[in-house]
Design a protein around this motif. Structure first.
Motif, PDB file in Angstrom:
ATOM      1  N   ARG A  30       0.862  -1.187   0.000  1.00 47.65           N
ATOM      2  CA  ARG A  30       0.000   0.000   0.000  1.00 47.65           C
ATOM      3  C   ARG A  30       0.891   1.227   0.000  1.00 47.65           C
ATOM      4  O   ARG A  30       1.163   1.817   1.041  1.00 47.65           O
ATOM      5  CB  ARG A  30      -0.915   0.021   1.219  1.00 47.65           C
ATOM      6  CG  ARG A  30      -1.925  -1.112   1.292  1.00 47.65           C
ATOM      7  CD  ARG A  30      -3.036  -0.760   2.246  1.00 47.65           C
ATOM      8  NE  ARG A  30      -3.968  -1.848   2.462  1.00 47.65           N
ATOM      9  CZ  ARG A  30      -5.144  -1.724   3.081  1.00 47.65           C
ATOM     10  NH1 ARG A  30      -5.512  -0.534   3.559  1.00 47.65           N
ATOM     11  NH2 ARG A  30      -5.934  -2.760   3.247  1.00 47.65           N
ATOM     12  N   GLN A  81     -12.251  -1.579  12.973  1.00 48.82           N
ATOM     13  CA  GLN A  81     -11.476  -0.359  12.759  1.00 48.82           C
ATOM     14  C   GLN A  81      -9.989  -0.537  13.088  1.00 48.82           C
ATOM     15  O   GLN A  81      -9.197   0.392  12.919  1.00 48.82           O
ATOM     16  CB  GLN A  81     -12.043   0.782  13.607  1.00 48.82           C
ATOM     17  CG  GLN A  81     -13.468   1.167  13.254  1.00 48.82           C
ATOM     18  CD  GLN A  81     -14.031   2.235  14.182  1.00 48.82           C
ATOM     19  OE1 GLN A  81     -13.283   3.028  14.763  1.00 48.82           O
ATOM     20  NE2 GLN A  81     -15.350   2.240  14.327  1.00 48.82           N
ATOM     21  N   ASP A  99      -7.552  -0.206   9.919  1.00 52.33           N
ATOM     22  CA  ASP A  99      -7.518   1.176   9.422  1.00 52.33           C
ATOM     23  C   ASP A  99      -6.752   2.086  10.378  1.00 52.33           C
ATOM     24  O   ASP A  99      -6.004   2.968   9.946  1.00 52.33           O
ATOM     25  CB  ASP A  99      -8.936   1.712   9.233  1.00 52.33           C
ATOM     26  CG  ASP A  99      -9.635   1.111   8.018  1.00 52.33           C
ATOM     27  OD1 ASP A  99      -8.944   0.514   7.166  1.00 52.33           O
ATOM     28  OD2 ASP A  99     -10.880   1.217   7.943  1.00 52.33           O
ATOM     29  N   THR A 100      -6.934   1.880  11.668  1.00 54.51           N
ATOM     30  CA  THR A 100      -6.221   2.692  12.657  1.00 54.51           C
ATOM     31  C   THR A 100      -4.722   2.427  12.592  1.00 54.51           C
ATOM     32  O   THR A 100      -3.907   3.352  12.652  1.00 54.51           O
ATOM     33  CB  THR A 100      -6.750   2.402  14.070  1.00 54.51           C
ATOM     34  OG1 THR A 100      -8.155   2.652  14.108  1.00 54.51           O
ATOM     35  CG2 THR A 100      -6.055   3.273  15.107  1.00 54.51           C
ATOM     36  N   ALA A 151      -3.304   4.038   9.528  1.00 56.00           N
ATOM     37  CA  ALA A 151      -3.188   5.492   9.720  1.00 56.00           C
ATOM     38  C   ALA A 151      -1.924   5.839  10.502  1.00 56.00           C
ATOM     39  O   ALA A 151      -1.209   6.790  10.162  1.00 56.00           O
ATOM     40  CB  ALA A 151      -4.429   6.024  10.438  1.00 56.00           C
TER      41      ALA A 151
END
Length: 258
Positions: free
Chosen positions: A11, A186, A189-190, A193
């Motif tokens: 990514r 989540q 995703d956390t 981030a």
């Protein structure tokens, strides 16, 4: 790169590694350990990769530790002296060259928690349970769990290892073991981030912080020597000049890693 027991996704500047044995609670067999080690080596050798995110498939467990069935069957579960196994062992000791963010989507006990302890940051699902229960089975957490005192107060580390009691994600956050606790959907995703925020920073400065902060806990004398080394490397680097220039020009810096 992919294998039915682990998945590797790029990514941008991140590598996301997913343990993919949910039917076995993502227990660590020889193939999975080798895959983790190979992914670590690839991330370290690629200058474009700035962080590694480690997560797992399923919603029951992040990792239940060593696959005892594989071990009992004579399978090499990380003990032989191979580059991949050595890289896996470095991961469990927090010695991977790139920052590692653990995304614990589910319960992690024994070797599963030890794997998380090797990560630099940890995000945990609010429903997950954690623990080092080895003493309850006449053993001890020999895969790095005894180093938990590097991350949390000594008295609490002794309580967790001597009793083998499980604890909640909320308790893990309270004692400073986890950086964030979120709903399970989540967690990844956390973690990503966090990884993206780290990857946006100067890679030399990040490398210096990763090594020196850990050494300040484990080997303060060596930390002093390495501080002088990193001062010479980082403050004289092209990236240091770029960081200052980009700040004055009000633009995003373009890092070279040198």
């Amino acid at each position: 790169m992919s294998d039915e027991e682990f998945l590797v996704e790029s990514r941008g500047a991140l590598t996301v590694l997913t343990l993919n044995r949910p039917q076995a609670r993502n227990a660590l067999n020889g193939n999975l350990i080798a895959g983790i080690g190979a992914t670590v080596l690839a991330a370290e050798q690629d200058p474009e990769i700035r962080a590694l995110v480690l997560t797992a498939a399923g919603d029951k467990a992040f990792c239940s530790g060593m696959d005892l069935r594989a071990f009992a069957g004579g399978e090499d579960v990380g003990f032989s002296d191979t580059p991949e196994n050595r890289a896996f062992q470095r991961l469990t000791r927090g010695k991977v060259e790139v920052p590692v963010i653990g995304a614990a989507n589910g319960t992690a006990v024994g070797g599963g928690l030890e794997l998380l302890l090797g990560c630099d940051l940890i995000v945990a699902a609010d429903t997950a349970k954690f623990g080092l229960p080895e003493v309850q089975r006449g053993l001890f957490p020999g895969g790095g769990g005894t180093y938990i005192a590097e991350r949390i107060p000594l008295g609490i580390a002794l309580q967790l290892t001597l009793t083998g009691d499980y604890f909640t994600a909320a308790r893990g956050y309270e004692i400073g073991l986890f950086n964030a606790v979120t709903p399970a959907d989540q967690v990844l995703d956390t973690a990503i981030a966090f990884a993206e925020r780290i990857a946006a920073n100067g890679p030399l400065g990040v490398a210096a912080c990763k090594e020196l902060v850990r050494l300040s806990v484990t080997d303060p004398g060596k930390a002093t020597d390495r501080l002088r080394h990193w001062q010479g490397v980082v403050f004289a680097s092209a990236d240091a000049e770029e960081g200052a220039t980009a700040f004055m020009e009000k633009r995003e810096p373009v890092w070279q890693g040198k």
